[in-house]
Design a protein around this motif. Structure first.
Motif, PDB file in Angstrom:
ATOM      1  N   UNK A   1       0.858  -1.184   0.000  1.00  0.00           N
ATOM      2  CA  UNK A   1       0.000   0.000   0.000  1.00  0.00           C
ATOM      3  C   UNK A   1       0.893   1.233   0.000  1.00  0.00           C
ATOM      4  N   UNK A   2       0.672   2.104  -0.982  1.00  0.00           N
ATOM      5  CA  UNK A   2       1.461   3.323  -1.141  1.00  0.00           C
ATOM      6  C   UNK A   2       0.594   4.545  -0.874  1.00  0.00           C
ATOM      7  N   UNK A   3       1.199   5.573  -0.281  1.00  0.00           N
ATOM      8  CA  UNK A   3       0.518   6.836  -0.015  1.00  0.00           C
ATOM      9  C   UNK A   3       1.331   7.954  -0.652  1.00  0.00           C
ATOM     10  N   UNK A   4       0.659   8.856  -1.346  1.00  0.00           N
ATOM     11  CA  UNK A   4       1.347   9.925  -2.060  1.00  0.00           C
ATOM     12  C   UNK A   4       0.919  11.310  -1.575  1.00  0.00           C
ATOM     13  N   UNK A   5       1.824  12.258  -1.772  1.00  0.00           N
ATOM     14  CA  UNK A   5       1.604  13.688  -1.546  1.00  0.00           C
ATOM     15  C   UNK A   5       1.097  13.962  -0.125  1.00  0.00           C
TER      16      UNK A   5
ATOM     17  N   UNK B   1       5.153   6.555   3.609  1.00  0.00           N
ATOM     18  CA  UNK B   1       4.920   6.461   2.171  1.00  0.00           C
ATOM     19  C   UNK B   1       4.415   5.083   1.762  1.00  0.00           C
ATOM     20  N   UNK B   2       4.647   4.080   2.626  1.00  0.00           N
ATOM     21  CA  UNK B   2       4.311   2.711   2.229  1.00  0.00           C
ATOM     22  C   UNK B   2       4.134   1.824   3.450  1.00  0.00           C
ATOM     23  N   UNK B   3       3.165   0.925   3.368  1.00  0.00           N
ATOM     24  CA  UNK B   3       3.004  -0.118   4.373  1.00  0.00           C
ATOM     25  C   UNK B   3       2.711  -1.430   3.656  1.00  0.00           C
TER      26      UNK B   3
ATOM     27  N   UNK C   1     -12.622  -1.498   0.468  1.00  0.00           N
ATOM     28  CA  UNK C   1     -13.174  -1.163   1.785  1.00  0.00           C
ATOM     29  C   UNK C   1     -12.583  -2.072   2.867  1.00  0.00           C
ATOM     30  N   UNK C   2     -12.392  -3.336   2.549  1.00  0.00           N
ATOM     31  CA  UNK C   2     -11.770  -4.263   3.496  1.00  0.00           C
ATOM     32  C   UNK C   2     -10.321  -3.898   3.755  1.00  0.00           C
ATOM     33  N   UNK C   3      -9.655  -3.425   2.714  1.00  0.00           N
ATOM     34  CA  UNK C   3      -8.264  -2.989   2.871  1.00  0.00           C
ATOM     35  C   UNK C   3      -8.193  -1.764   3.773  1.00  0.00           C
ATOM     36  N   UNK C   4      -9.093  -0.830   3.583  1.00  0.00           N
ATOM     37  CA  UNK C   4      -9.112   0.368   4.426  1.00  0.00           C
ATOM     38  C   UNK C   4      -9.372  -0.020   5.880  1.00  0.00           C
TER      39      UNK C   4
ATOM     40  N   UNK D   1      -0.359 -10.013  -3.106  1.00  0.00           N
ATOM     41  CA  UNK D   1       0.685  -9.572  -4.025  1.00  0.00           C
ATOM     42  C   UNK D   1       0.345  -8.315  -4.805  1.00  0.00           C
ATOM     43  N   UNK D   2      -0.875  -7.814  -4.667  1.00  0.00           N
ATOM     44  CA  UNK D   2      -1.272  -6.603  -5.383  1.00  0.00           C
ATOM     45  C   UNK D   2      -0.638  -5.359  -4.760  1.00  0.00           C
TER      46      UNK D   2
END
Length: 84
Positions: free
Chosen positions: A4-8, A17-19, A31-34, A72-73
């Motif tokens: 999972x990547x987070x930007x800006x 930036x990433x988990x 929604x499950x990922x969140x 793996x996504x």
């Protein structure tokens, strides 16, 4: 695992930036990922990512509708971009 990547501004708000989120049942949709991110990073993170203005990309393609996630996504979240 799901990368999972987070930007800006999302990266700044979440402090990373990433988990990596371990794959488990219930992560098949964003929604499950969140929800999993909320358990890992806190409810404030979930509130930020659940904002309807936040853009989600799945394997480098913008998700306009919920898409099925797999182990793996890569999922990226970023704020809306304006131009002019």
């Amino acid at each position: 695992m799901i990368r999972v990547l987070f930007f800006a501004s999302l990266r700044e708000a979440l402090g990373t930036a990433e988990i990596a989120v371990p794959w488990q049942a219930g992560l098949e949709l964003p929604a499950g990922l969140i929800a999993a991110i909320a358990r890992q990073q806190g409810e404030a993170a979930a509130a930020i990512l659940a904002d309807e203005q936040v853009i989600c990309a799945h394997n480098q393609r913008v998700c306009k509708h919920p898409t099925a996630l797999n182990a793996g996504d890569e999922v990226a979240f970023y704020p809306p971009v304006t131009g002019g």
